[in-house]
Structures are given as structure tokens and as C-alpha cells.
Design an enzyme around this catalytic site. Structure first.
Site, PDB file in Angstrom:
ATOM      1  CG  ASP A  99      -0.210  -0.269   2.339  1.00 12.43           C
ATOM      2  OD1 ASP A  99       0.759  -0.377   2.601  1.00 12.43           O
ATOM      3  OD2 ASP A  99      -1.045  -0.372   3.691  1.00 12.43           O
ATOM      4  CG  ASP A 102       7.167   6.275   6.275  1.00 16.11           C
ATOM      5  OD1 ASP A 102       7.765   7.316   5.779  1.00 16.11           O
ATOM      6  OD2 ASP A 102       6.552   6.529   7.414  1.00 16.11           O
ATOM      7  CG  PHE A 149      -1.029   7.545  10.145  1.00 15.17           C
ATOM      8  CD1 PHE A 149      -0.018   7.021  10.205  1.00 15.17           C
ATOM      9  CD2 PHE A 149      -2.367   7.523  10.212  1.00 15.17           C
ATOM     10  CE1 PHE A 149      -0.077   5.476  10.167  1.00 15.17           C
ATOM     11  CE2 PHE A 149      -2.612   5.919  10.124  1.00 15.17           C
ATOM     12  CZ  PHE A 149      -1.512   5.147  10.319  1.00 15.17           C
ATOM     13  CB  VAL A 150      -2.769   8.740   4.247  1.00 16.52           C
ATOM     14  CG1 VAL A 150      -2.210  10.118   4.210  1.00 16.52           C
ATOM     15  CG2 VAL A 150      -1.691   7.563   3.809  1.00 16.52           C
ATOM     16  NE  ARG A 162      -7.375  -3.109   7.976  1.00 15.31           N
ATOM     17  CZ  ARG A 162      -6.125  -2.915   7.913  1.00 15.31           C
ATOM     18  NH1 ARG A 162      -5.391  -2.376   6.761  1.00 15.31           N
ATOM     19  NH2 ARG A 162      -5.101  -3.550   8.941  1.00 15.31           N
TER      20      ARG A 162
END
Ligand code: 5GP
Ligand code: MG
Length: 174
Positions: A99, A102, A149-150, A162
Site C-alpha cells: 500500500d 515510507d 498519516f493517511v 480501511r
């Protein structure tokens, strides 16, 4: 609307258009071969589902799971690889799909574990990338996003959000 959901960074239409485009690119990149797409659970379950339907060529799908976050705080990566994966990827081209990228620690750990199972090659695709300077670079990236933060489109905060069809910033605080 949930008070913790902040700015929408990517609408579902924008995500869908980009995933379709990536599907076409992958089909070209893997023309004449039959890769194994290895999806990193759970965050990429929607991406994997959309990506395979945008990919007209033959392929196989496998899953591994990686967990590192406690809430919004990163920790050590715990990786689980199913029994028997070796025989299903040995000698085959593998595409790891995650997904979000980072620090790159998750993807690096997944790639190392899969390399040890003797695939023909391992390439990587991530929907989202927060940093560019990390060591291992993904081969395909959906979107570069700011370092926030997503949640949504598969990504959670403590197991929630989700199911949002879009990607949004999580509002931090109490
Ligand atoms: P890395 O190991 O590259 O630092 O982090 C990648 C993993 O951390 C991703 O697979 C994802 O599970 C989680 N992660 C990193 N940033 C975010 C974020 O903004 N939101 C969510 N929900 N998960 C994230
Ligand atoms: Mg993940």
C-alpha cells in the site's frame, strides 16, 4: 463524517484511473511471462483486487502479511509468509505489491524473505510513497504524497477506515 477524517488527498476516481493505468503498464512489462503478484496484507487488499482486474495478462496471486504499526507509531516489522510459498514462486517473476512506502523497511524485509525462496526476480509496486530518499526504490509508484498519516482505500488506523473508498489524512490529537 467521522471527525478524525481530514483532508481527502486522493478521490476514488483518481485512484481508479491510476490503478487502471498501472495495470496496463504491468501487462506490457510482463508480456509473455506469468508473474506471481504477492500482496502485502492487509493494507493492500483493495489495491490488489483493483490491480489484478486492470491487468489483462495471466498471473497468479499470493499473500504475505506484514505488521509494523501500533496506531500511528511505526515499530519493528513482523512478517508472515504462508507455508508452501517457495514452491509457488520458485523460478517465477514476482511482483510485490504494497500500500505505502515510507522508510522502505517493510518492502525491504518482504523482498529479502521472498528472494530467499528462489524466484526468477523480485520487483515492487506501491500505491503511495511518502519519501524518495530511502534505500530500496519501488519499481512502480502510484502517487507521491506528503509525509502525513493517511487512511482509506485499505489503509487503517487501529483497524478502522480501511473501507473508505478514498484516501484521507487522519487528524491527529485526542
Ligand atoms: P515502511 O516500512 O516503508 O516505513 O512503512 C510501510 C508500512 O507502514 C506500510 O506497509 C503501512 O502498513 C504502514 N504505514 C506507513 N505509513 C502509513 C500511513 O500513513 N497510514 C497507514 N495507515 N499506514 C502506514
Ligand atoms: Mg503494510
Amino acid at each position: 463524517m467521522d471527525a478524525r477524517i481530514g483532508k481527502v488527498l486522493l478521490t476514488s476516481d483518481r485512484i481508479a484511473a491510476r490503478v487502471r493505468q498501472l495495470g496496463r503498464r504491468l501487462a506490457r512489462a510482463y508480456a509473455g511471462r506469468e508473474p506471481v503478484l504477492v500482496a502485502v496484507m492487509k493494507g493492500c487488499f483493495l489495491l490488489a483486487a483493483d490491480l489484478v482486474r486492470a491487468w489483462p495478462g495471466p498471473l497468479d496471486v499470493e499473500f504475505v502479511s506484514a505488521e509494523s504499526y501500533a496506531g500511528t507509531r511505526p515499530g519493528a516489522v513482523r512478517l508472515r509468509v504462508p507455508r508452501g510459498l517457495r514452491s509457488r514462486i520458485a523460478g517465477r517473476p514476482v511482483l510485490v505489491v504494497d500500500d505505502i512506502y515510507d522508510t522502505g523497511a517493510t518492502l525491504a524485509k518482504v523482498c529479502r524473505a521472498l528472494e530467499a525462496l528462489g524466484p526468477a526476480e523480485v520487483r515492487t509496486l506501491v500505491l503511495l510513497r511518502k519519501r524518495r530518499a530511502a534505500a530500496a526504490r519501488p519499481d512502480w509508484v502510484g502517487f507521491d504524497i506528503p509525509d502525513r498519516f493517511v487512511v482509506g482505500y485499505g489503509l487503517d488506523y487501529c483497524g478502522r477506515y480501511r473501507n473508505l473508498p478514498y484516501l484521507a489524512v487522519l487528524r491527529q490529537g485526542r
